[in-house]
Every structure is written in structure tokens, then in C-alpha cells.
Design a protein around this motif. Structure first.
Motif, PDB file in Angstrom:
ATOM      1  N   MET A 145      -4.576  -7.786  -3.804  1.00 44.28           N
ATOM      2  CA  MET A 145      -4.797  -7.829  -5.457  1.00 44.28           C
ATOM      3  C   MET A 145      -5.548  -6.386  -5.709  1.00 44.28           C
ATOM      4  SD  MET A 145      -4.566  -9.644  -8.109  1.00 44.28           S
ATOM      5  CE  MET A 145      -4.849  -8.962  -9.547  1.00 44.28           C
ATOM      6  N   ALA A 146      -6.262  -5.733  -4.906  1.00 49.24           N
ATOM      7  CA  ALA A 146      -6.976  -4.376  -5.202  1.00 49.24           C
ATOM      8  C   ALA A 146      -5.958  -3.468  -5.449  1.00 49.24           C
ATOM      9  CB  ALA A 146      -7.685  -4.137  -3.892  1.00 49.24           C
ATOM     10  N   ARG A 147      -4.680  -3.790  -5.158  1.00 49.95           N
ATOM     11  CA  ARG A 147      -3.635  -2.650  -5.643  1.00 49.95           C
ATOM     12  C   ARG A 147      -2.713  -2.979  -6.681  1.00 49.95           C
ATOM     13  NH1 ARG A 147      -3.817  -2.587   0.373  1.00 49.95           N
ATOM     14  NH2 ARG A 147      -4.737  -0.553   0.917  1.00 49.95           N
ATOM     15  N   LEU A 148      -3.059  -4.358  -7.354  1.00 54.88           N
ATOM     16  CA  LEU A 148      -2.056  -4.778  -8.321  1.00 54.88           C
ATOM     17  C   LEU A 148      -2.940  -4.669  -9.666  1.00 54.88           C
ATOM     18  CD1 LEU A 148      -0.903  -7.891  -6.429  1.00 54.88           C
ATOM     19  CD2 LEU A 148       0.544  -5.500  -6.791  1.00 54.88           C
ATOM     20  N   ASP A 149      -2.128  -4.624 -10.574  1.00 58.11           N
ATOM     21  CA  ASP A 149      -2.511  -4.469 -11.882  1.00 58.11           C
ATOM     22  C   ASP A 149      -2.353  -6.101 -12.607  1.00 58.11           C
ATOM     23  OD1 ASP A 149      -3.317  -1.775 -12.915  1.00 58.11           O
ATOM     24  OD2 ASP A 149      -1.463  -1.445 -12.007  1.00 58.11           O
ATOM     25  N   ARG A 150      -1.252  -6.758 -12.237  1.00 57.65           N
ATOM     26  CA  ARG A 150      -0.688  -8.141 -12.656  1.00 57.65           C
ATOM     27  C   ARG A 150      -0.222  -8.912 -11.775  1.00 57.65           C
ATOM     28  NH1 ARG A 150       0.929  -5.156 -17.921  1.00 57.65           N
ATOM     29  NH2 ARG A 150      -0.839  -5.551 -19.280  1.00 57.65           N
ATOM     30  N   VAL A 151      -0.330 -10.191 -11.708  1.00 57.32           N
ATOM     31  CA  VAL A 151       0.442 -11.015 -11.019  1.00 57.32           C
ATOM     32  C   VAL A 151       1.323 -12.009 -11.903  1.00 57.32           C
ATOM     33  CG1 VAL A 151       0.401 -13.082  -9.415  1.00 57.32           C
ATOM     34  CG2 VAL A 151      -1.235 -11.148  -9.194  1.00 57.32           C
ATOM     35  N   TYR A 152       2.725 -12.157 -11.544  1.00 55.92           N
ATOM     36  CA  TYR A 152       3.682 -12.765 -12.454  1.00 55.92           C
ATOM     37  C   TYR A 152       4.028 -14.199 -11.708  1.00 55.92           C
ATOM     38  CZ  TYR A 152       4.563  -8.868 -15.481  1.00 55.92           C
ATOM     39  OH  TYR A 152       4.255  -7.814 -16.398  1.00 55.92           O
ATOM     40  N   VAL A 153       3.837 -15.297 -12.412  1.00 53.98           N
ATOM     41  CA  VAL A 153       4.255 -16.596 -11.775  1.00 53.98           C
ATOM     42  C   VAL A 153       5.123 -17.331 -12.489  1.00 53.98           C
ATOM     43  CG1 VAL A 153       3.036 -18.884 -10.832  1.00 53.98           C
ATOM     44  CG2 VAL A 153       1.763 -16.615 -10.861  1.00 53.98           C
ATOM     45  N   ALA A 177       0.837  -1.050   0.036  1.00 52.13           N
ATOM     46  CA  ALA A 177      -0.157   0.042   0.072  1.00 52.13           C
ATOM     47  C   ALA A 177       0.683   1.274  -0.062  1.00 52.13           C
ATOM     48  CB  ALA A 177      -0.947   0.156   1.339  1.00 52.13           C
ATOM     49  N   ALA A 178       2.120   1.074   0.554  1.00 49.65           N
ATOM     50  CA  ALA A 178       2.885   2.405   0.678  1.00 49.65           C
ATOM     51  C   ALA A 178       3.607   2.565  -0.514  1.00 49.65           C
ATOM     52  CB  ALA A 178       4.000   2.126   1.972  1.00 49.65           C
ATOM     53  N   VAL A 179       3.904   1.626  -1.414  1.00 46.09           N
ATOM     54  CA  VAL A 179       4.518   1.679  -2.660  1.00 46.09           C
ATOM     55  C   VAL A 179       3.409   2.323  -3.599  1.00 46.09           C
ATOM     56  CG1 VAL A 179       5.368   0.824  -4.687  1.00 46.09           C
ATOM     57  CG2 VAL A 179       6.282   0.049  -2.309  1.00 46.09           C
ATOM     58  N   LYS A 180       2.206   1.812  -3.632  1.00 45.28           N
ATOM     59  CA  LYS A 180       0.912   2.363  -4.402  1.00 45.28           C
ATOM     60  C   LYS A 180       0.747   3.661  -4.119  1.00 45.28           C
ATOM     61  CE  LYS A 180      -2.349   1.374  -7.284  1.00 45.28           C
ATOM     62  NZ  LYS A 180      -2.430   1.079  -8.802  1.00 45.28           N
ATOM     63  N   VAL A 200       1.699   4.340 -14.451  1.00 46.85           N
ATOM     64  CA  VAL A 200       2.568   3.136 -14.372  1.00 46.85           C
ATOM     65  C   VAL A 200       1.762   2.171 -13.565  1.00 46.85           C
ATOM     66  CG1 VAL A 200       3.424   3.895 -12.187  1.00 46.85           C
ATOM     67  CG2 VAL A 200       4.956   2.550 -13.670  1.00 46.85           C
ATOM     68  N   LYS A 201       1.999   0.819 -13.986  1.00 48.41           N
ATOM     69  CA  LYS A 201       1.203  -0.167 -13.331  1.00 48.41           C
ATOM     70  C   LYS A 201       2.031  -0.982 -12.455  1.00 48.41           C
ATOM     71  CE  LYS A 201      -1.240  -1.539 -17.779  1.00 48.41           C
ATOM     72  NZ  LYS A 201      -2.366  -0.870 -17.085  1.00 48.41           N
ATOM     73  N   LEU A 202       1.522  -1.542 -11.697  1.00 47.64           N
ATOM     74  CA  LEU A 202       2.260  -1.982 -10.429  1.00 47.64           C
ATOM     75  C   LEU A 202       1.732  -3.673 -10.064  1.00 47.64           C
ATOM     76  CD1 LEU A 202       4.176  -1.797  -7.799  1.00 47.64           C
ATOM     77  CD2 LEU A 202       1.931  -1.096  -6.388  1.00 47.64           C
ATOM     78  N   SER A 203       2.790  -4.483 -10.161  1.00 46.96           N
ATOM     79  CA  SER A 203       2.633  -5.931 -10.435  1.00 46.96           C
ATOM     80  C   SER A 203       3.546  -6.520  -9.343  1.00 46.96           C
ATOM     81  CB  SER A 203       2.714  -6.500 -11.710  1.00 46.96           C
ATOM     82  OG  SER A 203       2.108  -5.674 -12.669  1.00 46.96           O
ATOM     83  N   LEU A 204       2.995  -7.815  -9.150  1.00 45.90           N
ATOM     84  CA  LEU A 204       3.808  -8.465  -8.046  1.00 45.90           C
ATOM     85  C   LEU A 204       3.994  -9.944  -8.646  1.00 45.90           C
ATOM     86  CD1 LEU A 204       4.644  -8.915  -5.019  1.00 45.90           C
ATOM     87  CD2 LEU A 204       2.404  -9.740  -4.506  1.00 45.90           C
ATOM     88  N   GLU A 205       5.166 -10.818  -8.218  1.00 50.79           N
ATOM     89  CA  GLU A 205       5.539 -11.864  -8.583  1.00 50.79           C
ATOM     90  C   GLU A 205       5.436 -13.039  -7.393  1.00 50.79           C
ATOM     91  OE1 GLU A 205       9.430 -13.610 -10.653  1.00 50.79           O
ATOM     92  OE2 GLU A 205       9.703 -13.593  -8.783  1.00 50.79           O
TER      93      GLU A 205
END
Length: 347
Positions: A299-307, A259-262, A270-275
Motif C-alpha cells: 500500500m505504501a507504493r499505491l495510490d488506489r486499490v480496485y476491487v 517497487a521496481a515499477v514505482k 502518474v498514479k499507480l494502482s492495483l486490482e
């Protein structure tokens, strides 16, 4: 004997001549009216011949034509197909790798590697003790502008909490400690930053903001978890009775860091994603040890999830995910999967 004489009114029929006269009178009146009406419609041509002019039927104005309504349905970028390739560690080769790419529409570069090494000379990192820059950082600064121009979609990878140099140099303010008060070493002999500490949040937020200001289109956060290997019972996580359990507390710290980064990125485009690991995704996005609860807190703060995964497991993994939201990280271009978004790992 005859009755008295006097006056008696006549109640018999009217004479026939009177009826005929009345009928003739009515016909004369109707004929006169008709003659007058016909006279108004008679016109004469050049020879003097009369013609009866019949009034034209008034034409009704046609209804106005309705303009066609054009409906444009725009698909959000969040749900568009992403086919990306990871560029190597040598910035001097980035443009050549882009030219050699097999039609991918995006490119990823690592700007902060697992372990904490900085592959770009971040201005904010110069004031952080223990932050070390790679030998190629200066070359990355020279090559990055050319990579970012020309309409290319470029992703910055940032390893977050797996950062031995900064953790050891800032044990009290940033490092994840053990129960004895010293820096914690995981099962791979690595050190981690503590997500609950404000200095950790400030550092990672500053790196993300600098990436956005450089012109990256997306920021991919990796290692945004607590350690998951080693003597985890020796970690001094911290606690708060308000959360009830240690797992709930840990999950909240990871969520607060994201949340702090967002919030720090604000309204930057810019989009924000997480692996995340495949094991976490297979467990409904939950890993209590790592402090991850994807659907409830992240997920509410993410645009994509990488796996990171394999091609033959992609379709099963993304059954409930829209195209372009989950990005499988693969080692080869997928040829058999129905789901065609991916990040191709090369070097």
C-alpha cells in the motif's frame, strides 16, 4: 527671695496677624501663576473680545486594520472522488463512448489484456519474444491522442503476470516453471510470468513507463499475483532461507516487482494502482498463495486499490477507507451506496 534675673526664650503662640499675612502671600502667588497660565490661553476675535482657548485632546491614531487571512485547504487528488467508466475494445468507438458517458470524470482503457495480448503497439514490446499485439493496436495508437487531450483523466490497465505468450517463449528468463523444469500451467491452462526474474520486471517496468510518457494519468496493474488455481504445489517458486517461509518469500517477490515499477516511474506525474479480488480484501488484504500482503508490503507504493464487487457490498467494504482510495469495480452506476467512487465496467 526672688531668683536671679536673666534671659528666658519665649515659647508662646505667634501673633494672629502674622498667620493672616502668610496666607494672603500664598494666595497672591497662586493667583499670579494662574493669571499667567490663563493669559497664554486667551485669544481675541475680530471684535476684540477675549476667549479662553481650551486645548484639544490629542487624538490617538487608530490601530492598523488586520488583513484577513485566507486559509485554503486543498484536498489531495489521492482522496478525491473518482467516477470512471471502462471503455470498450474498439478504439474507434472510444470518443463516442466518452460522449455517451453519464457524467463520469475518468475513463479506463486496457492496454495489456489478461493472457498477455497488447492492445497498444508498445515500442518496448517489439524486442520481447512472444509478445503479441491485438489487431486493434494500431487503431488504439491513432485514437489515444484525442482521448488523452482535453483535460480528461485516463487510466491504463496493464495485466502483469498472466501472460502465456511471453512466458512460453522465455521459459528460462521470464516464465514461471513447474518443479520438473517446464512452464507451469494453472487450473485454467494458462501460463504466468515469474515475478522473481529480472527480465519480467524489466518488461513490465518498460510498459508502465511508456504509458506514463504517453500521457496516462494513472496506471492500474491487474494480475500482479502468483497463480491461485491448479496444482500449486507443482510451482517452482524459488526460495531463500532468509525469509523463513515460502509464503514470506512469495510476498517479497510481488512487493519487489511493484517497487521496481514505482521506481521506474520516478517523478513522473502518474498514479499507480492495483486490482485485488474481493476475497483478498475480505481477508485484511492478505493472500499468502498469491503473494499478497496489501497493508504491510504494497500500500505504501499505491495510490488506489480496485476491487470487482457488487453494489450492495460496497459500503461494508470501505468502512476504513477514505473516499477515492478504494475503487469498487461495478457493472452499473451505484444508486444506493453512500460511497460514490467507482469504476464502471462496460464491455
Amino acid at each position: 527671695m526672688a531668683g536671679p534675673r536673666g534671659y528666658h526664650s519665649y515659647r508662646g503662640r505667634s501673633p494672629k496677624w502674622k498667620i493672616v499675612l502668610a496666607v494672603l502671600l500664598v494666595l497672591v502667588i497662586l493667583g499670579s501663576v494662574g493669571f499667567m497660565m490663563v493669559q497664554e490661553r486667551i485669544v481675541y476675535d475680530e471684535t476684540g473680545t477675549p476667549h479662553l482657548m481650551v486645548p484639544e485632546k490629542k487624538k490617538e491614531d487608530p490601530p492598523p486594520e488586520e488583513e484577513p487571512v485566507n486559509i485554503t485547504i486543498q484536498q489531495t487528488e489521492k482522496n478525491q472522488r473518482l467516477q470512471a467508466v471502462q471503455l470498450g475494445d474498439d478504439p474507434a468507438a472510444w470518443l463516442a463512448e466518452v460522449e455517451a458517458a453519464g457524467g463520469q470524470n475518468a475513463f479506463a482503457v486496457t492496454v495489456k489484456a489478461p493472457g498477455g495480448q497488447l492492445r497498444y503497439p508498445f515500442a518496448e514490446a517489439s524486442a520481447v519474444s512472444g509478445a503479441s499485439a491485438a489487431k486493434t493496436a494500431a487503431a488504439a495508437a491513432e485514437a489515444l491522442p484525442a482521448l488523452l487531450e482535453g483535460g480528461r483523466y485516463v487510466i491504463a490497465r496493464i495485466s502483469c503476470l498472466r501472460d502465456g505468450g511471453v512466458a512460453r517463449s522465455n521459459v528460462e528468463t521470464m516464465g514461471l516453471k513447474n518443479t520438473g523444469g517446464y512452464i507451469f500451467y494453472d487450473g485454467n491452462n494458462e501460463n504466468w510470468l515469474d515475478p522473481s526474474k529480472q527480465a519480467t520486471r524489466d518488461y513490465l517496468c518498460a510498459l508502465a513507463v511508456e504509458c506514463a510518457d504517453l500521457g496516462f494519468d494513472e496506471i492500474l496493474l491487474t494480475d500482479l499475483t502468483y497463480p491461485t488455481v491448479g496444482k500449486l504445489d507443482k510451482i517452482a517458486y524459488g526460495s531463500d532461507p532468509a525469509y523463513g517461509t515460502q509464503a514470506a518469500y512469495n510476498t517479497e517477490q510481488i512487493a519487489n516487482l511493484l517497487a521496481a515499477v514505482k521506481d521506474a516511474l520516478g517523478d513522473r506525474d502518474v498514479k499507480l494502482s492495483l486490482e485485488l479480488s474481493e476475497a483478498v480484501m475480505g481477508n485484511d488484504g492478505v493472500d499468502e498463495t498469491a503473494g499478497i500482503d496489501l497493508w504491510n508490503t504494497l500500500m505504501a507504493r499505491l495510490d488506489r486499490v480496485y476491487v470487482p464487487t457488487a453494489e450492495d457490498r460496497v459500503d461494508a467494504m470501505v468502512t476504513d477507507m477514505e473516499e477515492g482510495v478504494l475503487i469498487p469495480e461495478l457493472t452499473a452506476v451505484p444508486t444506493t451506496t453512500e460511497y460514490q467512487s467507482y469504476l464502471l465496467l462496460r464491455g
